[in-house]
Each structure stands twice: as structure tokens, then as C-alpha cells.
Design a protein around this motif. Structure first.
Motif, PDB file in Angstrom:
ATOM      1  N   GLY A  89       2.703   7.689   1.530  1.00 38.81           N
ATOM      2  CA  GLY A  89       4.052   7.789   2.021  1.00 38.81           C
ATOM      3  C   GLY A  89       4.786   8.589   1.259  1.00 38.81           C
ATOM      4  N   LEU A  90       5.848   9.188   1.573  1.00 38.99           N
ATOM      5  CA  LEU A  90       6.555  10.050   0.732  1.00 38.99           C
ATOM      6  C   LEU A  90       7.322   9.418  -0.390  1.00 38.99           C
ATOM      7  CD1 LEU A  90       8.089  12.863   0.299  1.00 38.99           C
ATOM      8  CD2 LEU A  90       9.836  11.921   1.929  1.00 38.99           C
ATOM      9  N   VAL A 101       9.740   5.758   8.744  1.00 41.85           N
ATOM     10  CA  VAL A 101       8.605   6.212   9.137  1.00 41.85           C
ATOM     11  C   VAL A 101       7.986   7.585   8.192  1.00 41.85           C
ATOM     12  CG1 VAL A 101       7.068   7.302  11.132  1.00 41.85           C
ATOM     13  CG2 VAL A 101       8.401   5.305  11.575  1.00 41.85           C
ATOM     14  N   ALA A 102       9.126   8.387   8.452  1.00 44.50           N
ATOM     15  CA  ALA A 102       8.632   9.514   7.410  1.00 44.50           C
ATOM     16  C   ALA A 102       8.761   9.056   5.689  1.00 44.50           C
ATOM     17  CB  ALA A 102       9.718  10.427   7.580  1.00 44.50           C
ATOM     18  N   LEU A 103       9.512   8.195   5.326  1.00 48.32           N
ATOM     19  CA  LEU A 103       9.334   7.797   3.902  1.00 48.32           C
ATOM     20  C   LEU A 103       8.246   6.763   3.677  1.00 48.32           C
ATOM     21  CD1 LEU A 103      13.078   6.963   3.183  1.00 48.32           C
ATOM     22  CD2 LEU A 103      11.804   8.817   2.387  1.00 48.32           C
ATOM     23  N   SER A 104       7.619   5.974   4.392  1.00 47.23           N
ATOM     24  CA  SER A 104       6.770   4.955   4.121  1.00 47.23           C
ATOM     25  C   SER A 104       5.458   5.046   4.990  1.00 47.23           C
ATOM     26  CB  SER A 104       7.317   3.661   4.543  1.00 47.23           C
ATOM     27  OG  SER A 104       8.604   3.698   3.739  1.00 47.23           O
ATOM     28  N   GLY A 105       5.312   6.052   5.936  1.00 45.62           N
ATOM     29  CA  GLY A 105       4.143   6.002   6.809  1.00 45.62           C
ATOM     30  C   GLY A 105       2.998   6.475   6.087  1.00 45.62           C
ATOM     31  N   GLY A 106       2.853   7.415   5.495  1.00 49.13           N
ATOM     32  CA  GLY A 106       1.521   7.622   4.426  1.00 49.13           C
ATOM     33  C   GLY A 106       0.464   8.310   5.700  1.00 49.13           C
ATOM     34  N   GLU A 107      -0.579   8.850   4.919  1.00 52.03           N
ATOM     35  CA  GLU A 107      -1.820   9.701   5.469  1.00 52.03           C
ATOM     36  C   GLU A 107      -1.419  11.001   6.266  1.00 52.03           C
ATOM     37  OE1 GLU A 107      -5.390   7.173   6.577  1.00 52.03           O
ATOM     38  OE2 GLU A 107      -4.023   6.509   8.038  1.00 52.03           O
ATOM     39  N   GLU A 123      19.307   3.092  -2.407  1.00 48.63           N
ATOM     40  CA  GLU A 123      18.160   3.151  -3.439  1.00 48.63           C
ATOM     41  C   GLU A 123      16.787   3.297  -2.665  1.00 48.63           C
ATOM     42  OE1 GLU A 123      16.148   0.567  -7.039  1.00 48.63           O
ATOM     43  OE2 GLU A 123      17.982  -0.005  -6.043  1.00 48.63           O
ATOM     44  N   LEU A 124      15.892   4.320  -2.969  1.00 46.74           N
ATOM     45  CA  LEU A 124      14.574   4.415  -2.375  1.00 46.74           C
ATOM     46  C   LEU A 124      13.467   3.301  -2.876  1.00 46.74           C
ATOM     47  CD1 LEU A 124      13.634   8.171  -2.124  1.00 46.74           C
ATOM     48  CD2 LEU A 124      13.558   6.599  -0.502  1.00 46.74           C
ATOM     49  N   LYS A 125      12.956   2.898  -2.015  1.00 48.25           N
ATOM     50  CA  LYS A 125      11.795   1.891  -2.331  1.00 48.25           C
ATOM     51  C   LYS A 125      10.513   2.396  -1.903  1.00 48.25           C
ATOM     52  CE  LYS A 125      14.590  -2.501  -2.450  1.00 48.25           C
ATOM     53  NZ  LYS A 125      15.755  -1.541  -2.741  1.00 48.25           N
ATOM     54  N   ALA A 126       9.460   2.102  -2.988  1.00 48.76           N
ATOM     55  CA  ALA A 126       8.169   2.896  -2.424  1.00 48.76           C
ATOM     56  C   ALA A 126       7.644   1.457  -1.737  1.00 48.76           C
ATOM     57  CB  ALA A 126       7.356   2.741  -3.861  1.00 48.76           C
ATOM     58  N   GLN A 127       7.485   1.908  -0.302  1.00 49.94           N
ATOM     59  CA  GLN A 127       7.039   1.036   0.803  1.00 49.94           C
ATOM     60  C   GLN A 127       5.764   1.428   1.262  1.00 49.94           C
ATOM     61  OE1 GLN A 127      10.870   0.505   2.929  1.00 49.94           O
ATOM     62  NE2 GLN A 127      10.854  -1.725   2.166  1.00 49.94           N
ATOM     63  N   GLY A 128       5.160   2.311   0.573  1.00 50.22           N
ATOM     64  CA  GLY A 128       3.863   2.900   1.354  1.00 50.22           C
ATOM     65  C   GLY A 128       2.688   2.027   1.362  1.00 50.22           C
ATOM     66  N   TRP A 129       1.552   2.514   1.733  1.00 53.87           N
ATOM     67  CA  TRP A 129       0.383   1.994   1.542  1.00 53.87           C
ATOM     68  C   TRP A 129      -0.218   1.477   0.520  1.00 53.87           C
ATOM     69  CZ3 TRP A 129      -3.465  -0.225   4.092  1.00 53.87           C
ATOM     70  CH2 TRP A 129      -4.806  -0.269   3.702  1.00 53.87           C
ATOM     71  N   ASN A 130      -0.590   0.117   0.521  1.00 54.18           N
ATOM     72  CA  ASN A 130      -1.014  -0.486  -0.891  1.00 54.18           C
ATOM     73  C   ASN A 130      -2.362  -1.161  -0.642  1.00 54.18           C
ATOM     74  OD1 ASN A 130      -1.757  -1.885  -3.053  1.00 54.18           O
ATOM     75  ND2 ASN A 130      -0.031  -3.246  -3.203  1.00 54.18           N
ATOM     76  N   SER A 131      -3.577  -0.327  -1.067  1.00 52.84           N
ATOM     77  CA  SER A 131      -4.908  -0.490  -0.688  1.00 52.84           C
ATOM     78  C   SER A 131      -5.490  -2.359  -1.189  1.00 52.84           C
ATOM     79  CB  SER A 131      -6.023   0.237  -1.207  1.00 52.84           C
ATOM     80  OG  SER A 131      -5.899   0.483  -2.552  1.00 52.84           O
ATOM     81  N   LEU A 132      -4.568  -2.580  -2.153  1.00 53.17           N
ATOM     82  CA  LEU A 132      -5.017  -3.729  -2.771  1.00 53.17           C
ATOM     83  C   LEU A 132      -4.316  -5.060  -2.584  1.00 53.17           C
ATOM     84  CD1 LEU A 132      -5.333  -2.689  -6.531  1.00 53.17           C
ATOM     85  CD2 LEU A 132      -7.202  -2.822  -4.919  1.00 53.17           C
ATOM     86  N   LYS A 133      -3.203  -4.846  -1.219  1.00 52.73           N
ATOM     87  CA  LYS A 133      -2.313  -5.792  -0.834  1.00 52.73           C
ATOM     88  C   LYS A 133      -3.126  -6.575   0.063  1.00 52.73           C
ATOM     89  CE  LYS A 133       2.056  -6.411   1.281  1.00 52.73           C
ATOM     90  NZ  LYS A 133       3.131  -5.829   2.019  1.00 52.73           N
TER      91      LYS A 133
END
Length: 349
Positions: free
Chosen positions: A242-243, A285-291, A337-347
Motif C-alpha cells: 500500500g502507498l 483504496v489508493a493509499l492502503s490497497g497494496g499489491e 496525518e497519513l497512517k500506514a494501513q496497508g497489508w500486514n502479513s503477521l496480523k
């Protein structure tokens, strides 16, 4: 989604490990002069050139990273390679070799593994990389794929995440959010299929989104484009999680902040229309979507004229002082404020 239940299936046990390796790798060709020995000995042999060597590895696990109810095995093989090549291109390098290791349960016949490797072979042929080794073993459940990519770059060409400077422009290749929406469409159709297995999905309105999810393309072309323009990024990363997450990586490692402008985010028309249908915010979606597997990079502000009109690039913001943090400037000119809400494989789910 319906399959022929009467297809001939060959047990992997009939071939054994070495028979399987010989069977699935016999059509792979060597493309790079740096590959002195590929598959067939105790180890591969690569030419140790004066360039710097880039190495990256990813592990894909069924049920965590992919769902075989809508991910064809050929597409899975292709995507598994793309995920790794993208990391090499994000270092401003050229990918030359891969290794592929798989663990499969006895529910997968030989024909399924052939499909997987057909996708891997297509990726190798398309991107001119050599399969030089790997491993096969059994799994108690599902399928696991581990791919390692090896690349090269001149020492002065390698780009890290930690070189962004204040006033640098922030640039992305391609467009954002389509892969995530493709996943949402496929998940929705999966639920419909569970209710009515005879229902055939109508996916004509989502072809671009689904292609971006099932058959992404790594941006091999960007390094050459930048060289032609005589632009060397100060920092670069690929957009896999995610961006916003990738911006955090660059800003944290470069010890800087950033301002991103909502109206500059590149969105495909199919992304916009599908966000409206799903009642999703296209910016999130653009900021946090990923892949997306596009490249995010920073360039000196002096290079503005070189990149501003290139159709492959969008300038989405600029680098600021670290104490200003990471900010999204909305269309209404508000700072969020931007937050890192992308994919987390350990969550955990």
C-alpha cells in the motif's frame, strides 16, 4: 468456476522428487550470460561480475496470500515471480535469476504443478530471467511457494530507501488501487458462487482490476526510462503493501516527512466506478490497497521538467522536514496525518 471432475490426474508420488524436478524444469531456457550452470547439479553457478548483486525472497502461503478458489495456478506461478522481480527493479537493478521452492499436499496432482510451473516459465520468458534451482517437498496442508530473485546493478546505480531529501518530488509509476479492488470483486463472486454454484460471474466491467490482482506486471521498464531521462531517484520502493506503508518506509529510513496531494493520486476510471459501486473511498483504496507493484520514488526538484510530462509517472507530492510528519493534503486543502494501513502479513484475522 466449474471444473471437469473426470480429468486424468497423476500422483506426484509416481514421479518422486527428482523425477518431478526434471519433469517441471525441462522446458526452461537459460537467457543470461551470468548463468554458468542452472539446474542439474548440487548448486547453480553464477558469474561473479564487477556489478553489485541484489537478492530478495518472498514466501506465499495458501490461505494467507492467495485463494485457489479464484486464483488459477498458472497465474499464481506468474505472480509469485513478479512479487520478487518487483523488489529487484525497486533497487534500480536488473533481475537475472530466480530459485523456486514449493511444498504441496497430496491433493495436488502432477497436472496442477505443471500449471503452476507454466506460469513461472511464462514469467521467466517474458522478463528474461533464468530458473536456476529450488526445492520440492510435501506439505500437510495446501501449497507454499518461496521464490528468490537475484539481480545485478552498477554500484552507482543502486537506489535505497534512505536517500530522500527535503524538497525532493515524490513520484509513482502507473496507477493505484486496482489490485485491491480486483480482490474485492473476486471475493464477492466467491460468496455468490457458494450460494449458487451454477451462477456464472459477469466480470466484464472489472477486467482491468482482476488482471491487476491475478496477473500483475513488475515495472522492469522504469529503470531504463529513468536512465533515458537522465534521472536517478534518491530513494525507491515497490508498492506491495500500500502507498501509505511504503511512504512510511522511505520517510522513516530517510528521516524526512512528506506531503501527498489527494488530487494527484493516479486512479484508473475502473477504480473510480468500482469504488462508487462498493461504496469505498477511492483515496483510501489508493493509499492502503497494496499489491499494485508499481514503483514509488523520490527525485530532486531540479528534475521536475524531466518527469512532469511523462505518461508513466505521476508527481503526487514532495518531501518535507522530518518534524512535519507525513501529511495528506485533501481536495478541500485540509491536512490529514497519513497512517500506514496497508497489508500486514503477521496480523491475525
Amino acid at each position: 468456476m466449474l471444473e471437469d471432475k473426470n480429468q486424468q490426474k497423476t500422483s506426484l508420488a509416481e514421479l518422486g522428487e527428482f523425477g518431478l524436478i526434471n519433469h517441471i524444469t525441462k522446458y526452461f531456457k537459460v537467457e543470461n550470460a551470468s548463468t554458468l550452470k542452472a539446474i542439474g547439479d548440487d548448486a547453480a553457478v553464477l558469474d561473479a561480475s564487477e556489478k553489485q548483486t541484489l537478492v530478495t525472497t518472498d514466501l506465499l502461503i495458501e490461505g494467507v496470500h492467495f485463494d485457489l478458489s479464484y486464483m488459477p495456478l498458472k497465474h499464481l506461478g506468474y505472480k509469485a515471480v513478479m512479487v520478487n522481480l518487483s523488489d529487484v527493479y525497486a533497487m534500480n537493478g536488473t533481475a537475472e535469476q530466480i530459485t523456486v521452492s514449493i511444498a504441496v499436499s497430496n491433493r495436488f496432482p502432477l497436472e496442477a504443478i505443471e500449471e503452476l510451473y507454466a506460469g513461472i516459465q511464462l514469467a521467466c520468458d517474458t522478463y528474461k530471467v533464468d530458473l536456476i534451482g529450488g526445492d520440492t517437498t510435501s506439505s500437510t496442508k495446501g501449497i507454499l511457494i518461496s521464490v528468490t530473485a537475484i539481480g545485478k546493478a552498477e554500484k552507482e546505480d543502486v537506489v535505497y530507501r534512505n536517500g530522500a531529501k527535503e524538497t525532493d518530488l515524490i513520484v509513482v509509476s502507473g496507477d493505484l488501487g486496482a489490485a485491491y479492488l480486483g480482490l474485492q470483486v473476486l471475493e464477492r463472486e466467491k460468496q455468490v458462487f457458494k450460494v449458487d454454484p451454477n451462477n456464472q460471474p459477469d466480470l466484464d466491467n472489472y477486467t482491468y482490476l482482476i488482471e491487476r490482482q491475478l496477473k500483475p506486471e513488475a515495472r522492469k521498464d522504469i529503470a531504463g526510462l529513468l536512465k533515458e531521462l537522465e534521472v536517478k531517484p534518491t530513494a525507491m520502493i515497490d508498492i506491495s503493501d500500500g502507498l501509505s506503508s511504503e511512504l512510511f518506509h522511505i520517510c522513516t529510513q530517510s528521516k524526512v516527512g512528506c506531503k501527498i496531494y489527494e488530487d494527484k493520486l493516479p486512479l484508473d476510471p475502473q477504480v473510480i466506478s468500482t469504488c462508487e459501486e462498493f461504496e469505498l473511498d477511492s483515496t483510501m483504496v489508493a493509499l492502503s490497497g497494496g499489491e499494485d507493484y508499481e514503483l514509488l520514488f523520490t527525485v530532486p526538484i531540479a528534475d521536475f521538467d524531466k518527469v512532469k510530462a511523462n505518461p508513466n509517472f505521476s508527481i503526487i507530492g514532495h518531501v518535507t522536514a522530518e518534524n512535519q510528519g507525513l501529511q495528506l493534503i485533501t481536495r478541500a486543502n485540509q491536512e490529514i496525518e497519513l497512517k500506514a494501513q496497508g497489508w500486514n502479513s503477521l496480523k491475525s484475522e
